[in-house]
Design an enzyme around this catalytic site. Structure first.
Site, PDB file in Angstrom:
ATOM      1  N   HIS A 267      -8.921 -10.142  -0.554  1.00  0.00           N
ATOM      2  CA  HIS A 267      -8.912  -9.908   0.821  1.00  0.00           C
ATOM      3  C   HIS A 267      -9.963 -10.897   1.464  1.00  0.00           C
ATOM      4  O   HIS A 267     -11.151 -10.459   1.362  1.00  0.00           O
ATOM      5  CB  HIS A 267      -8.865  -8.411   1.366  1.00  0.00           C
TER       6      HIS A 267
ATOM      7  N   ASP B  14       2.013  -6.818   2.197  1.00  0.00           N
ATOM      8  CA  ASP B  14       1.005  -6.098   2.718  1.00  0.00           C
ATOM      9  C   ASP B  14       1.695  -4.977   3.273  1.00  0.00           C
ATOM     10  O   ASP B  14       1.037  -4.567   4.484  1.00  0.00           O
ATOM     11  CB  ASP B  14       0.014  -7.098   3.521  1.00  0.00           C
TER      12      ASP B  14
ATOM     13  N   PHE C  99      -5.735  -0.414  10.766  1.00  0.00           N
ATOM     14  CA  PHE C  99      -5.038  -1.872  10.609  1.00  0.00           C
ATOM     15  C   PHE C  99      -3.915  -1.632   9.757  1.00  0.00           C
ATOM     16  O   PHE C  99      -4.065  -0.774   8.848  1.00  0.00           O
ATOM     17  CB  PHE C  99      -6.112  -2.841   9.864  1.00  0.00           C
ATOM     18  N   GLY C 100      -2.845  -2.347  10.143  1.00  0.00           N
ATOM     19  CA  GLY C 100      -1.790  -2.360   8.999  1.00  0.00           C
ATOM     20  C   GLY C 100      -0.605  -2.395   9.455  1.00  0.00           C
ATOM     21  O   GLY C 100      -0.221  -1.645  10.621  1.00  0.00           O
TER      22      GLY C 100
ATOM     23  N   ASN D 276      -6.362   0.718  -3.211  1.00  0.00           N
ATOM     24  CA  ASN D 276      -7.485   1.407  -2.371  1.00  0.00           C
ATOM     25  C   ASN D 276      -6.869   2.716  -1.836  1.00  0.00           C
ATOM     26  O   ASN D 276      -6.983   2.899  -0.663  1.00  0.00           O
ATOM     27  CB  ASN D 276      -7.572   0.454  -1.344  1.00  0.00           C
TER      28      ASN D 276
ATOM     29  N   HIS E 100       0.879  -1.114   0.094  1.00  0.00           N
ATOM     30  CA  HIS E 100       0.018  -0.177   0.109  1.00  0.00           C
ATOM     31  C   HIS E 100       0.982   1.110  -0.202  1.00  0.00           C
ATOM     32  O   HIS E 100       1.324   1.618   1.062  1.00  0.00           O
ATOM     33  CB  HIS E 100      -0.862   0.051   1.170  1.00  0.00           C
ATOM     34  N   LEU E 101       0.993   1.942  -0.997  1.00  0.00           N
ATOM     35  CA  LEU E 101       1.893   3.086  -1.291  1.00  0.00           C
ATOM     36  C   LEU E 101       1.072   4.475  -1.042  1.00  0.00           C
ATOM     37  O   LEU E 101       1.737   5.354  -1.199  1.00  0.00           O
ATOM     38  CB  LEU E 101       2.627   3.037  -2.397  1.00  0.00           C
ATOM     39  N   ARG E 102      -0.064   4.079  -0.753  1.00  0.00           N
ATOM     40  CA  ARG E 102      -0.828   5.318  -0.393  1.00  0.00           C
ATOM     41  C   ARG E 102      -0.987   6.619  -1.191  1.00  0.00           C
ATOM     42  O   ARG E 102      -1.717   7.634  -0.892  1.00  0.00           O
ATOM     43  CB  ARG E 102      -0.330   6.034   0.841  1.00  0.00           C
TER      44      ARG E 102
END
Lengths: 301, 181, 425
Positions: free
Chosen positions: C174, C306, C324-325, C89, C57-59
């Site tokens: 997921h 992840d 979460f993460g 996402n 997830h590179l945002r």
């Protein structure tokens, strides 16, 4: 022990020492001058991220009776709505010179997190559904006043055991002090296991020959969530005069408050001489004075 | 620590306490309004003995209270340990009474100061006296004892140990010396 | 030209060497040395093909305060990754060919790890309308996923698989049943109850995997082309059993496991630190053991991080409210090299395959081995121990569940197509 988060790491001797101190504090509260200088120069902050007037007032009064300075932080007002974090709030207080933080939050573990951020002492004022150690202490103190000792005594806790931090901390403490704890409630409100307690969906089994009975508050959220039907609860779990007959004669009745009259307890019982609810409140201040004394005096500063 | 000398034996203690009992009644001009308050720990049995002696020669009972000064200590924020708080029980009204605080040893005066503050929070006595079995000097506050069993000049590295039968199994006052660290 | 001297080689084929690896024109020119302007001493070190992360997830766009392409792809090369699949996402989600192209272009300009964007399976990841898979693939998307959410509607998932099949695009899921997992913040069980925290049951994962496998069967039956399902971050024993059984039956399903599920358990939550809060949650020891068995017997063919960065402040909220993460791009390989290979004897070639050939196969890419003519996207690994120091991370998430852990196998040189993108002197 450095903090009071729950009773993990507390020995029976430590706890009995706190209760002994509470006895002395009870006497202080009977004096004309209800104050001792023991915590003069210390600052105690109540940091209630989850609101509660009773518990917060009890702690603040306890701190003031010990001559400590008191700072109150209550969430509604506040910067928390604007996004200030727990950590920022606590660090701001720390910068102002606070020695002890009494923290309440609606999520388990916040007091634990706090111990990693502040240098002072942390007292758990109730974290989520996990623990409420000072309530357990004042309940134990009240039971000791009535019963003399908890060794070998059967204590029945009745109600929404699953969601109750009062039941959890009570079971933990009373069993540490030698009591046999029974927790009774509707099957949907009973956990799979509870350290220190025997669980039963049968109110009668729990009340049988009990030396004391504690009724827990039934929260309407549980009824709204469909976990329990009110009429059903009253029919099967309400503590009534008749059901109390199963317990030992004169077995005292406790309730952490606030009480839903005619739900957890038959209304008449709430006012009977067997109800120690007012004693619980008075003892609450004394017990909290003792906790503050135990955590603040003698620490390396 | 090293034992240095016996300062008082049981008989000497008894005589000193007997004399103090008389001095108290003399100062108060009788037993009217008198009460004794023993300071935890050994001040308590000493106070009870004084009360018994006064009962013997005056034929009247002088009430005895017990006082724990832990919550009034001025060093609570500095000491490295937590002293256990003990019971305070004063089964009489302090108002208008002449209170005699009783302790075993008078040293810096801080215990007596704490006792005074505690008593003041408990009521408003007409007068407060201080009776001690041993005054060892080295006052740090302007406090003096009204009744003294024995004056013993001491050095700062010495310790005066009072033993009373009710607590220690024997009556004796000893002088000890702290070893060099 | 770059020469890496006297280095041991490790890829899916095995460990061999030492060799003198000559790199030039973006390829491995020779394993027997040669003239070079940059000479790196590889004595005592290991050379492997560059790693590929299927799940990071590179945002970017939209949450650059947590991470962006620059920090994320730099973290990746420091972790030995030459290729990263980014999750869609973001804000807004990556659900159009334009969005895919923009990401690819930006990453190209950065010249760090290569970016292979994952694109959303449904528009806005709302789970209602499928995205335009053909256009997305053309723009450079390598898989479709609604990760960040769960696929509650089975029919939409089936339709997505059918649409992606002829394009050769895998659909990554997921796999958690949202109605069973509810507000769970940690593995459901006696520990969650003791800690007073709502639990996320292993059955939520198992139930969803079982459903998704049936959906895959349905799509397989209805499609000429082979649909491909990829199960993300497998975390439970039951999940491993289901995947094993499905693969034995010949279903076209692959699965990945994360470094955190392989090295941590629910016990980590005892200190009430939200650093350990992740979905699916850290599970029990028996689940961890099952994952390891799955890695050994080929049920699981890929490690994927992840990588889920958040701000430090967010991870200091309470356990109910913290996001979460767990981020791990920079430490994933050294972590598993130390904890699985050094401490548990996990075979090294198999471990490297899980970072290289396995993930590549999920995307339909050919394996990359260390041989003459192969693309020179490589990582040089140092067996010297060093502690994990989050303060020195390239990632904006300067915290780590493994802070202070002493690990070996740190990447000291990373090449992408023969270009140095990371070097520790």
């Amino acid at each position: 022990m450095r903090h009071l988060l729950d009773f993990e790491g507390w020995s029976r001797a430590d706890l009995e020492s706190v209760l002994d101190t509470a006895r002395v504090m009870r006497e202080v509260l009977e004096r004309p001058v209800k104050k001792v200088p023991a915590l003069q120069g210390f600052t105690v902050a109540t940091v209630f991220f989850e609101p509660s007037t009773r518990t917060r007032t009890s702690f603040e009064l306890a701190a003031r009776r010990m001559s400590a300075d008191v700072v109150s932080f209550a969430a509604q007002s506040s910067s928390l709505q604007k996004g200030e974090s727990y950590k920022d709030t606590l660090l701001t207080l720390e910068a102002m010179g606070v020695d002890a933080y009494v923290i309440r939050a609606d999520a388990a573990g916040v007091p634990h997190q706090a111990t990693r951020w502040v240098k002072g002492v942390v007292v758990n004022g109730g974290d989520g559904q996990r623990a409420h150690p000072t309530q357990a202490l004042l309940d134990a103190y009240t039971l000791l006043e009535a019963l003399g000792s908890l060794e070998g005594k059967k204590i029945a806790i009745v109600g929404d055991i699953l969601h109750s931090r009062v039941a959890r901390s009570g079971a933990e403490l009373f069993s540490l002090l030698g009591a046999e704890v029974w927790c009774a409630g509707p099957p949907s409100l009973l956990p799979q296991s509870l350290p220190g307690a025997r669980l039963t969906p049968s109110l009668e089994e729990a009340l049988e020959e009990a030396d004391a009975v504690m009724a827990l508050r039934l929260q309407k959220e549980r009824m709204e969530a469909g976990l329990i039907n009110l009429e059903d609860y009253i029919a099967r779990y309400q503590i009534t005069e008749r059901r109390l007959g199963l317990a030992k004669p004169q077995a005292p009745l406790l309730h952490p408050g606030p009480m839903n009259r005619d739900v957890e307890l038959e209304g008449t019982l709430a006012d009977s001489p067997r109800s120690l609810v007012n004693r619980q409140v008075q003892n609450g201040v004394a017990v909290r004075m003792a906790v503050l004394y135990h955590l603040l005096v003698g620490r390396e500063r | 620590m090293r034992f240095k000398a016996e300062l008082m034996n049981a008989e000497e203690m008894r005589r000193a306490l007997y004399r103090i009992a008389h001095e108290i009644v003399e100062a108060n001009k009788g037993v009217e309004g008198l009460a004794l308050v023993g300071i935890h720990t050994r001040g308590i049995p000493l106070a009870k003995r004084l009360s018994r002696f006064i009962q013997e020669f005056e034929g009247q009972e002088v009430p005895v209270g017990i006082l724990d000064i832990t919550l009034y200590r001025d060093d609570l924020s500095e000491i490295g340990h937590r002293p256990q708080v003990r019971e305070t029980r004063i089964p009489f009204d302090l108002t208008n009474r002449a209170i005699v605080l009783v302790d075993d040893v008078l040293y810096t005066g801080r215990t007596a100061r704490a006792a005074l503050d505690a008593l003041m929070d408990l009521g408003r006595p007409r007068r407060i006296y201080l009776a001690v079995l041993v005054d060892r000097g080295h006052r740090e506050l302007p406090i003096r004892a009204d009744f003294v069993g024995k004056n013993v000049p001491t050095a700062k590295n010495e310790v005066v140990k009072v033993k009373v039968a009710e607590v220690d199994g024997e009556d004796r006052v000893e002088l000890w010396e702290k070893e060099e660290a | 030209m770059i020469l890496i001297k006297n280095v041991n080689l490790v890829d899916a084929k095995g460990v061999r060497g030492p060799a003198d690896v000559l790199v030039g024109e973006g390829r491995i020119l020779s394993l027997e040395g040669g003239e070079a302007s940059l000479v790196v001493d590889g004595s005592g070190k290991l050379l492997a093909p560059g790693f590929l992360d299927l799940h990071a997830h590179l945002r970017e766009p939209g949450e650059e305060v947590k991470e962006d392409l620059a920090s994320g792809l730099l973290a990746a090369v420091r972790g030995g990754y030459t290729d990263v699949v980014s999750m869609p996402n973001t804000r807004p989600p990556v659900d159009t060919p334009e969005a895919v192209r923009a990401l690819k272009a930006k990453a190209l300009r950065l010249g760090l790890a290569r970016l292979h964007p994952g694109a959303a399976l449904t528009v806005g990841q709302e789970g209602e309308r499928l995205t335009q898979a053909g256009g997305l693939k053309e723009a450079g998307a390598v898989l479709l996923t609604d990760d960040g959410r769960t696929n509650e509607d089975a029919f939409i998932l089936a339709a997505g698989l059918l649409q992606a099949a002829p394009l050769g695009l895998p659909v990554a899921v997921h796999a958690e049943d949202a109605s069973l997992r509810r507000q769970g913040v940690m593995n459901d069980g006696p520990l969650a109850h003791r800690l007073g925290l709502p639990g996320n049951p292993p059955e939520a994962e198992a139930a969803r995997i079982a459903r998704d496998l049936e959906v895959l069967r349905y799509a397989l039956r209805r499609s000429k082309a082979t649909p491909r399902l990829h199960v993300q971050h497998l975390s439970t024993r039951r999940g491993v059993e289901l995947i094993r059984e499905a693969r034995r039956a010949g279903l076209p399903v692959t699965a990945e496991a994360t470094p955190h599920h392989l090295t941590l358990t629910e016990e980590a939550l005892k200190g009430f630190d939200p650093i350990f809060k992740v979905a699916p949650p850290l599970r029990a020891e028996e689940d961890r053991e099952a994952l390891l068995e799955g890695l050994l017997d080929g049920t699981l063919t890929a490690i994927a991080t992840d990588h889920a960065p958040h701000t430090q402040a967010e991870k200091e909220r309470d356990l109910l409210r913290a996001p979460f993460g767990i981020p791990s791009l920079e430490v994933a390989f050294p972590l598993l090299y130390t904890e699985l290979h050094l401490k548990r004897g996990f075979p090294l070639p198999r471990l490297v395959a899980l970072f290289t050939d396995g993930p590549r196969e999920v995307l339909g890419l050919r394996p990359l081995h260390l041989e003459e003519g192969a693309e020179a996207s490589l990582v040089l690994l140092d067996p010297k121990e060093a502690p994990v120091e989050p303060a020195r991370f390239a990632s904006k998430a300067r915290y780590s569940p493994w802070a202070g852990w002493v690990l070996a196998g740190w990447p000291v040189l990373t090449l992408v197509e023969g270009r140095v993108v990371h070097r520790v002197e």
